[in-house]
Write a protein that holds these residues in place. Structure first.
Motif, short mmCIF file in Angstrom:
data_model
loop_
_atom_site.label_atom_id
_atom_site.label_comp_id
_atom_site.label_asym_id
_atom_site.label_seq_id
_atom_site.Cartn_x
_atom_site.Cartn_y
_atom_site.Cartn_z
N ASN A 59 -49.01 23.67 0.30
CA ASN A 59 -49.72 23.83 1.56
C ASN A 59 -49.91 25.50 1.78
N ILE A 60 -50.28 25.44 1.19
CA ILE A 60 -50.62 27.27 0.89
C ILE A 60 -51.82 27.57 0.78
N ASN A 61 -52.36 28.58 1.62
CA ASN A 61 -54.02 28.86 1.89
C ASN A 61 -54.20 30.19 1.96
N SER A 62 -55.33 30.45 1.55
CA SER A 62 -55.24 32.25 1.43
C SER A 62 -54.82 32.72 2.70
N SER A 63 -54.97 31.95 3.90
CA SER A 63 -54.72 32.82 5.33
C SER A 63 -53.31 32.39 5.85
N THR A 64 -52.20 32.10 5.16
CA THR A 64 -51.04 31.80 5.07
C THR A 64 -50.24 33.19 5.16
N LEU A 65 -49.59 33.75 5.91
CA LEU A 65 -48.77 34.36 6.38
C LEU A 65 -47.17 34.96 5.67
N PHE A 66 -46.68 35.89 5.00
CA PHE A 66 -45.59 35.42 4.75
C PHE A 66 -44.55 36.43 4.49
N VAL A 67 -43.76 36.39 4.71
CA VAL A 67 -42.18 37.67 5.12
C VAL A 67 -42.45 38.38 4.10
N ASP A 68 -42.15 39.78 4.29
CA ASP A 68 -41.67 39.86 2.87
C ASP A 68 -40.51 40.18 2.50
N PRO A 69 -40.33 39.61 1.00
CA PRO A 69 -38.90 38.92 0.51
C PRO A 69 -38.23 40.22 -0.19
N LEU A 70 -39.15 41.69 -0.23
CA LEU A 70 -38.21 42.61 -0.92
C LEU A 70 -37.51 42.98 0.25
N PRO A 71 -37.20 43.64 0.98
CA PRO A 71 -36.25 44.07 2.51
C PRO A 71 -35.20 42.97 2.40
N GLN A 72 -35.19 42.23 2.23
CA GLN A 72 -34.08 40.92 1.92
C GLN A 72 -33.38 40.51 0.90
N ALA A 73 -34.42 41.11 -0.21
CA ALA A 73 -33.62 41.33 -1.93
C ALA A 73 -32.96 42.55 -1.40
N LEU A 74 -33.69 43.57 -1.00
CA LEU A 74 -32.56 44.63 -1.29
C LEU A 74 -31.36 45.06 0.30
N VAL A 75 -31.28 43.83 1.08
CA VAL A 75 -30.46 43.35 2.06
C VAL A 75 -29.45 43.53 1.10
N LEU A 76 -29.06 42.11 0.00
CA LEU A 76 -28.23 41.49 -0.50
C LEU A 76 -28.07 42.43 -1.26
N THR A 77 -28.47 43.15 -2.02
CA THR A 77 -28.28 43.80 -2.83
C THR A 77 -26.96 45.38 -2.07
N SER A 78 -27.48 45.86 -0.89
CA SER A 78 -26.71 46.24 0.24
C SER A 78 -25.43 45.84 0.01
N ILE A 79 -25.62 45.35 0.62
CA ILE A 79 -24.31 44.42 1.56
C ILE A 79 -23.43 44.00 -0.11
N VAL A 80 -23.66 43.77 -1.04
CA VAL A 80 -22.79 43.88 -2.09
C VAL A 80 -22.43 45.22 -2.54
N ILE A 81 -23.21 46.00 -2.56
CA ILE A 81 -23.06 47.17 -3.12
C ILE A 81 -21.87 47.89 -1.40
N GLY A 82 -22.12 48.17 -0.66
CA GLY A 82 -21.14 48.11 0.37
C GLY A 82 -19.90 47.65 0.04
N PHE A 83 -19.48 45.83 -0.03
CA PHE A 83 -18.57 45.39 -0.57
C PHE A 83 -17.58 46.51 -1.02
N GLY A 84 -17.98 46.36 -2.56
CA GLY A 84 -17.54 47.20 -3.48
C GLY A 84 -16.95 48.81 -2.94
N THR A 85 -18.25 49.85 -1.90
CA THR A 85 -17.59 51.00 -1.60
C THR A 85 -16.12 50.96 -0.91
N THR A 86 -16.41 49.70 0.32
CA THR A 86 -15.73 49.44 1.10
C THR A 86 -14.03 49.24 0.85
#
Length: 122
Positions: A63-90
């Motif tokens: 059901n995707i058309n050209s006018s569909t708005l999406f949330v940017d997935p890059l910040p979410q991927a960066l946050v997941l990486t940040s959580i893992v790195i934060g766990f290790g540094t903690t």
């Protein structure tokens, strides 16, 4: 007030709490927890910046058309990486704090250990 603005305000408030804890506490464990609070604020800021009003999850469907708005997935991927790195540094910081406690018998980094230093040099 939109949801995006609310996330920005909350992330700023969380970062201020973390910075305040880092600057005012003398206990190493409390400083480590304050760094984690600061990291949580930064993660929330990244997710808030990637949010789009009316945006959908970036999943491919029929059901995707050209006018569909999406949330940017890059910040979410960066946050997941940040959580893992934060766990290790903690974990590393807690091990270093444990070693500091075993050698100095305190978690206060401002304590004056002149007696212990003079015993080591003699």
């Amino acid at each position: 007030m939109s949801l995006g603005n609310l996330f920005l305000i909350l992330s700023g408030f969380t970062m201020i709490i973390g910075i305040f804890g880092i600057l005012t506490r003398k206990n190493i464990i409390k400083i480590i927890l304050s760094i984690n609070i600061l990291q949580t604020g930064v993660n929330l800021l990244l997710v808030a910046l990637g949010w789009v009003k009316g945006g959908k999850a970036p999943l491919l469907t029929k059901n995707i058309n050209s006018s569909t708005l999406f949330v940017d997935p890059l910040p979410q991927a960066l946050v997941l990486t940040s959580i893992v790195i934060g766990f290790g540094t903690t974990a590393l910081a807690l091990v270093i704090a444990l070693r500091y406690y075993k050698t100095h018998k305190t978690l206060d980094y401002t304590s004056n250990n002149e007696n212990e230093e003079s015993e080591v040099t003699q």
